[in-house]
Design an enzyme around this catalytic site. Structure first.
Site, short mmCIF file in Angstrom:
data_model
loop_
_atom_site.label_atom_id
_atom_site.label_comp_id
_atom_site.label_asym_id
_atom_site.label_seq_id
_atom_site.Cartn_x
_atom_site.Cartn_y
_atom_site.Cartn_z
N ARG A 1 63.73 94.73 37.29
CA ARG A 1 63.10 95.62 36.56
C ARG A 1 62.00 96.28 37.82
NH1 ARG A 1 60.87 95.58 30.83
NH2 ARG A 1 59.44 93.82 31.53
N LYS B 1 63.52 97.65 24.76
CA LYS B 1 62.52 98.24 23.79
C LYS B 1 61.59 99.30 24.53
CE LYS B 1 60.39 94.47 22.59
NZ LYS B 1 61.11 93.34 23.34
N ARG C 1 55.76 90.21 16.50
CA ARG C 1 56.36 89.20 17.27
C ARG C 1 56.77 88.05 16.60
NH1 ARG C 1 55.64 91.65 22.64
NH2 ARG C 1 56.87 90.23 24.07
N ARG D 1 56.44 93.61 37.65
CA ARG D 1 55.48 93.07 36.66
C ARG D 1 55.31 91.63 37.14
NH1 ARG D 1 56.59 94.55 30.64
NH2 ARG D 1 56.20 92.20 30.28
N ARG E 1 59.33 83.32 28.52
CA ARG E 1 59.37 84.61 27.27
C ARG E 1 60.58 84.55 26.43
NH1 ARG E 1 58.70 89.01 31.73
NH2 ARG E 1 59.31 90.51 29.83
P1 ADP Z 1 58.41 91.91 26.90
O1 ADP Z 1 58.55 91.86 25.50
O2 ADP Z 1 59.28 92.41 27.65
O3 ADP Z 1 58.26 90.53 27.30
P2 ADP Z 1 55.82 93.05 26.63
O4 ADP Z 1 55.45 94.01 27.59
O5 ADP Z 1 56.16 93.37 25.18
O6 ADP Z 1 57.03 92.41 27.18
O7 ADP Z 1 54.72 91.85 26.53
C1 ADP Z 1 54.08 91.15 27.52
C2 ADP Z 1 53.25 89.89 27.30
O8 ADP Z 1 52.38 90.65 26.57
C3 ADP Z 1 54.02 88.98 26.31
O9 ADP Z 1 54.80 88.16 27.14
C4 ADP Z 1 52.62 88.56 25.69
O10 ADP Z 1 51.93 87.57 26.50
C5 ADP Z 1 51.96 89.89 25.60
N1 ADP Z 1 52.10 90.47 24.10
C6 ADP Z 1 52.71 91.54 24.02
N2 ADP Z 1 52.77 92.01 22.82
C7 ADP Z 1 52.08 90.79 21.95
C8 ADP Z 1 51.88 90.42 20.69
N3 ADP Z 1 52.40 91.35 19.66
N4 ADP Z 1 51.51 89.34 20.43
C9 ADP Z 1 51.14 88.41 21.18
N5 ADP Z 1 51.31 88.63 22.74
C10 ADP Z 1 51.66 89.94 23.11
#
Ligand code: ADP
Ligand code: ZN
Length: 215
Positions: A127, A13, A88, A160, A171
Site C-alpha cells: 500500500r 475500509k 474495534r 505507512r 494487527r
Molecule cells: P488499519 O485498520 O488498516 O490497521 P487504521 O489506520 O484504522 O489501520 O489504524 C492504525 C492504528 O491506529 C491501529 O493499529 C491502532 O494502533 C490505532 N487505532 C486506530 N483506530 C483505533 C481505535 N478505534 N482504537 C484503538 N486504536 C486505534
C-alpha cells in the site's frame, strides 16, 4: 446516514470510506487518520499513540473515545458520517452508542467488509498513501499514474510505518481477537450487513451504496 465500516486492516475500509463520503456527501471520519495527524503534528496524543501504533496494538480506549467525541462536536456530522476504524472492540461499540446518544444520534448501518488473510497481507504490504489527501494506491494492484505521486492532488506517496509484514500480522491478530464480539453486538441490533471485500473495490462500493439506500 450514520454508517460504520467494520473489517480487518486491509479490507478496504479507508478506500471505501473515501469514495462513500464523496458519493453520499458525508464526512469520512477515520480514527487511524486522526491519530496519524496527531503523530505528525507531535501533539501529546500523538506522542502517546506512535509507539503503540507501530507495534500494531490498540491505542487506549479513553484517548480514542475523547478524540472521537471532540470530532463529533464538529457540525459537519449533522446529516451523518462514514466511520472507519472505530469501534474495534465491544467496549468501543458501547462507547460509540453512548457518545452518539448524548448527541441524540445513533448508528444506522454497519457494513462488515470481510477479506481473507492472503489478500490483506498483499494489499497492506504494497500500500501507498498520499501524504496530503490520504488517497490509497498499491504498487501493483492500483499503481499511481506517476511513480510516487498522488493521482488526485500530486502530493508525494509514502508507506505507512505499520504496513510491514510483522506489524500487519500483529494487527490482524488483534483484530481477530475482538471482531466476534462486535459482530454479535451489531447482529443483535439488526444493523449488520456483511460483504465480500476480496472483490474489486468498485463492486464493493456499489454494494455498500445499495445497502445505504435501503436504510
Ligand atoms: P488499519 O485498520 O488498516 O490497521 P487504521 O489506520 O484504522 O489501520 O489504524 C492504525 C492504528 O491506529 C491501529 O493499529 C491502532 O494502533 C490505532 N487505532 C486506530 N483506530 C483505533 C481505535 N478505534 N482504537 C484503538 N486504536 C486505534
Ligand atoms: Zn493526494
Amino acid at each position: 446516514m450514520y454508517l460504520v465500516l467494520l473489517g480487518p486492516p486491509g479490507a478496504g475500509k479507508g478506500t471505501q470510506a473515501k469514495r462513500l463520503a464523496e458519493r453520499l456527501a458525508l464526512p469520512h471520519i477515520s480514527t487511524g487518520d486522526i491519530l496519524r495527524q496527531n503523530v505528525k503534528a507531535g501533539t501529546d496524543l500523538g506522542k502517546q499513540a506512535k509507539g503503540i501504533m507501530d507495534q500494531g496494538l490498540l491505542v487506549g480506549d479513553d484517548l480514542v473515545a475523547k478524540m472521537l467525541d471532540e470530532r463529533f462536536n464538529n457540525l459537519d456530522i449533522k446529516k451523518g458520517f462514514i466511520l472507519d476504524g472505530y469501534p474495534r472492540t465491544l467496549s468501543q461499540a458501547k462507547t460509540l452508542d453512548e457518545i452518539l446518544s448524548n448527541k441524540k444520534l445513533a448508528v444506522d448501518l454497519v457494513v462488515y467488509l470481510n477479506a481473507s488473510d492472503a489478500v490483506i497481507v498483499k494489499r497492506l504490504t504494497g500500500r501507498l498513501v498520499c501524504s496530503k489527501c490520504g488517497a490509497n494506491f498499491h504498487v501493483t494492484n492500483m499503481p499511481p499514474k506517476a511513480k510516487g505521486i498522488c493521482d488526485s492532488c500530486q502530493a508525494s506517496l509514502y508507506q505507512r510505518s505499520d504496513d510491514n509484514e510483522v506489524t500487519v500480522r500483529k494487527r490482524l491478530e488483534v483484530y481477530k481477537n475482538e471482531v466476534a464480539s462486535l459482530i454479535e453486538y451489531y447482529t443483535k441490533s439488526k444493523k449488520l450487513y456483511s460483504l465480500n471485500a476480496d472483490l474489486d473495490p468498485g463492486i464493493v462500493l456499489e454494494q455498500v451504496i445499495e445497502l445505504s439506500a435501503k436504510v
